[in-house]
Design a protein around this motif. Structure first.
Motif, PDB file in Angstrom:
ATOM      1  N   PHE A 119      41.230  -2.756 -16.486  1.00 20.29           N
ATOM      2  CA  PHE A 119      40.067  -1.868 -16.452  1.00 20.29           C
ATOM      3  C   PHE A 119      38.774  -2.675 -16.569  1.00 20.29           C
ATOM      4  N   ASN A 120      38.709  -3.574 -17.548  1.00 20.92           N
ATOM      5  CA  ASN A 120      37.498  -4.357 -17.791  1.00 20.92           C
ATOM      6  C   ASN A 120      37.238  -5.417 -16.721  1.00 20.92           C
ATOM      7  N   GLU A 121      38.293  -6.076 -16.252  1.00 23.33           N
ATOM      8  CA  GLU A 121      38.106  -7.180 -15.317  1.00 23.33           C
ATOM      9  C   GLU A 121      38.077  -6.748 -13.852  1.00 23.33           C
ATOM     10  N   ASN A 122      38.948  -5.827 -13.460  1.00 23.15           N
ATOM     11  CA  ASN A 122      39.108  -5.517 -12.044  1.00 23.15           C
ATOM     12  C   ASN A 122      38.402  -4.249 -11.578  1.00 23.15           C
ATOM     13  N   TYR A 123      38.402  -3.235 -12.407  1.00 21.39           N
ATOM     14  CA  TYR A 123      37.864  -1.943 -11.965  1.00 21.39           C
ATOM     15  C   TYR A 123      36.385  -1.774 -12.308  1.00 21.39           C
ATOM     16  N   ILE A 124      36.075  -1.799 -13.582  1.00 16.09           N
ATOM     17  CA  ILE A 124      34.720  -1.481 -14.033  1.00 16.09           C
ATOM     18  C   ILE A 124      33.852  -2.737 -14.179  1.00 16.09           C
ATOM     19  N   GLU A 125      34.493  -3.916 -14.175  1.00 17.35           N
ATOM     20  CA  GLU A 125      33.781  -5.194 -14.262  1.00 17.35           C
ATOM     21  C   GLU A 125      32.783  -5.200 -15.421  1.00 17.35           C
ATOM     22  N   SER A 126      33.308  -5.028 -16.632  1.00 19.74           N
ATOM     23  CA  SER A 126      32.457  -4.856 -17.811  1.00 19.74           C
ATOM     24  C   SER A 126      31.585  -6.068 -18.141  1.00 19.74           C
ATOM     25  N   SER A 127      31.951  -7.247 -17.702  1.00 16.47           N
ATOM     26  CA  SER A 127      31.063  -8.394 -17.953  1.00 16.47           C
ATOM     27  C   SER A 127      29.806  -8.304 -17.077  1.00 16.47           C
ATOM     28  N   LYS A 128      29.941  -7.691 -15.919  1.00 17.75           N
ATOM     29  CA  LYS A 128      28.808  -7.508 -15.000  1.00 17.75           C
ATOM     30  C   LYS A 128      28.055  -6.204 -15.289  1.00 17.75           C
ATOM     31  N   PHE A 129      28.778  -5.167 -15.687  1.00 16.36           N
ATOM     32  CA  PHE A 129      28.215  -3.845 -15.980  1.00 16.36           C
ATOM     33  C   PHE A 129      28.678  -3.434 -17.382  1.00 16.36           C
ATOM     34  N   PRO A 130      28.032  -3.946 -18.432  1.00 20.04           N
ATOM     35  CA  PRO A 130      28.542  -3.770 -19.791  1.00 20.04           C
ATOM     36  C   PRO A 130      28.373  -2.393 -20.416  1.00 20.04           C
ATOM     37  N   LYS A 131      27.601  -1.511 -19.803  1.00 16.90           N
ATOM     38  CA  LYS A 131      27.376  -0.207 -20.435  1.00 16.90           C
ATOM     39  C   LYS A 131      27.333   0.914 -19.409  1.00 16.90           C
ATOM     40  N   ALA A 132      27.599   2.106 -19.908  1.00 16.98           N
ATOM     41  CA  ALA A 132      27.426   3.342 -19.145  1.00 16.98           C
ATOM     42  C   ALA A 132      26.370   4.144 -19.887  1.00 16.98           C
ATOM     43  N   THR A 133      25.476   4.794 -19.148  1.00 16.71           N
ATOM     44  CA  THR A 133      24.406   5.548 -19.790  1.00 16.71           C
ATOM     45  C   THR A 133      24.268   6.933 -19.170  1.00 16.71           C
ATOM     46  N   PHE A 134      23.724   7.823 -19.952  1.00 16.86           N
ATOM     47  CA  PHE A 134      23.336   9.139 -19.466  1.00 16.86           C
ATOM     48  C   PHE A 134      21.951   9.420 -20.013  1.00 16.86           C
ATOM     49  N   LYS A 135      21.085   9.914 -19.144  1.00 13.18           N
ATOM     50  CA  LYS A 135      19.755  10.322 -19.581  1.00 13.18           C
ATOM     51  C   LYS A 135      19.423  11.615 -18.865  1.00 13.18           C
ATOM     52  N   GLY A 136      19.187  12.664 -19.643  1.00 13.46           N
ATOM     53  CA  GLY A 136      18.932  13.953 -19.023  1.00 13.46           C
ATOM     54  C   GLY A 136      18.351  14.946 -19.989  1.00 13.46           C
ATOM     55  N   LYS A 137      18.619  16.208 -19.701  1.00 14.82           N
ATOM     56  CA  LYS A 137      18.022  17.277 -20.485  1.00 14.82           C
ATOM     57  C   LYS A 137      18.990  18.451 -20.583  1.00 14.82           C
ATOM     58  N   ILE A 138      19.002  19.060 -21.769  1.00 17.10           N
ATOM     59  CA  ILE A 138      19.736  20.301 -21.978  1.00 17.10           C
ATOM     60  C   ILE A 138      18.754  21.413 -21.622  1.00 17.10           C
ATOM     61  N   ILE A 139      19.071  22.145 -20.567  1.00 19.13           N
ATOM     62  CA  ILE A 139      18.157  23.146 -20.020  1.00 19.13           C
ATOM     63  C   ILE A 139      18.047  24.351 -20.963  1.00 19.13           C
ATOM     64  N   ASN A 140      16.803  24.768 -21.214  1.00 19.33           N
ATOM     65  CA  ASN A 140      16.490  25.925 -22.075  1.00 19.33           C
ATOM     66  C   ASN A 140      17.053  25.771 -23.487  1.00 19.33           C
ATOM     67  N   PHE A 141      17.111  24.556 -23.970  1.00 20.52           N
ATOM     68  CA  PHE A 141      17.633  24.298 -25.314  1.00 20.52           C
ATOM     69  C   PHE A 141      16.701  24.892 -26.360  1.00 20.52           C
ATOM     70  N   ASP A 142      17.286  25.570 -27.339  1.00 13.64           N
ATOM     71  CA  ASP A 142      16.522  26.155 -28.438  1.00 13.64           C
ATOM     72  C   ASP A 142      17.303  25.921 -29.726  1.00 13.64           C
ATOM     73  N   ALA A 143      16.861  24.942 -30.500  1.00 14.77           N
ATOM     74  CA  ALA A 143      17.576  24.563 -31.726  1.00 14.77           C
ATOM     75  C   ALA A 143      17.642  25.715 -32.719  1.00 14.77           C
ATOM     76  N   SER A 144      16.670  26.606 -32.699  1.00 16.15           N
ATOM     77  CA  SER A 144      16.660  27.711 -33.663  1.00 16.15           C
ATOM     78  C   SER A 144      17.767  28.730 -33.399  1.00 16.15           C
ATOM     79  N   LYS A 145      18.361  28.704 -32.223  1.00 21.38           N
ATOM     80  CA  LYS A 145      19.420  29.652 -31.875  1.00 21.38           C
ATOM     81  C   LYS A 145      20.823  29.095 -32.098  1.00 21.38           C
ATOM     82  N   LEU A 146      20.907  27.887 -32.630  1.00 20.17           N
ATOM     83  CA  LEU A 146      22.228  27.287 -32.845  1.00 20.17           C
ATOM     84  C   LEU A 146      22.837  27.797 -34.142  1.00 20.17           C
ATOM     85  N   SER A 147      23.933  28.452 -34.047  1.00 17.81           N
ATOM     86  CA  SER A 147      24.729  28.831 -35.208  1.00 17.81           C
ATOM     87  C   SER A 147      26.172  28.902 -34.734  1.00 17.81           C
ATOM     88  N   ASN A 148      26.446  29.878 -33.887  1.00 15.24           N
ATOM     89  CA  ASN A 148      27.751  29.925 -33.239  1.00 15.24           C
ATOM     90  C   ASN A 148      27.675  29.033 -32.001  1.00 15.24           C
TER      91      ASN A 148
END
Length: 180
Positions: A79-108
């Protein structure tokens, strides 16, 4: 001039104080690309970092590729050497947004749309999926499942094992975010 500087400092300090950021350094990402009747192709990473800005819904995550652990050491090596080449691509990232997020409505459990850019193997793709969030003991628990295609991220599966590894990779995300 003094009033302008004081106003700028006040706005900056206000943003820092009032923007609530929740984070983790022990998030979990699992992936599976198994095919029935063959050895499971699955791994888990228990040291993923993630941050959520409660005021804007902006969300980011970072996973070090070499932190993915497989049951079979040889599979991990391939996985590290042949497929994902982790020495060349050491990380995976996500950057985005939770649409219409409202922290005050979090309970259930609340479901939201999550949109953003996922970067794996040096390739960035837009994704849109659902994310479940719920508040427990002052922490935000997240749960998210989505599928990507290896080929979309320029991950080539050698022909010798092509029938043993699925082109569709199921990704399962589980984070418990607490205040910074």
């Amino acid at each position: 001039m003094k009033k302008t500087i004081v106003l700028i400092v006040f706005i900056f300090v206000g943003n820092v104080i009032f923007s609530q950021k929740m984070m983790t350094r022990t998030g979990v990402i699992k992936f599976e690309a198994s095919v029935p009747a063959f050895e499971p192709v699955a791994a888990v990473n228990n040291s993923v970092s993630a941050i959520l800005d409660e005021s804007t819904g902006e969300f980011a995550a970072l996973a070090l590729i070499k932190a993915f652990k497989f049951k079979a050491p040889l599979m991990e090596e391939h996985f590290n050497e042949n497929y994902i080449e982790s020495s060349k691509f050491p990380k995976a990232t996500f950057k985005g947004k939770i649409i219409n997020f409202d922290a005050s409505k979090l309970s259930n459990t609340s479901k939201y749309d999550l949109e953003g850019d996922l970067t794996i193997h040096g390739v960035t793709k837009k994704i849109k999926t659902k994310i479940s969030l719920f508040l427990k003991d002052g922490k935000i628990n997240t749960d998210c499942n989505f599928t990507v295609k290896a080929i979309d991220f320029d991950i080539k599966i050698p022909s010798i094992v092509k029938n043993k590894v699925s082109e569709d990779v199921n990704i399962i995300v589980d984070f418990v975010l607490s205040e910074k």
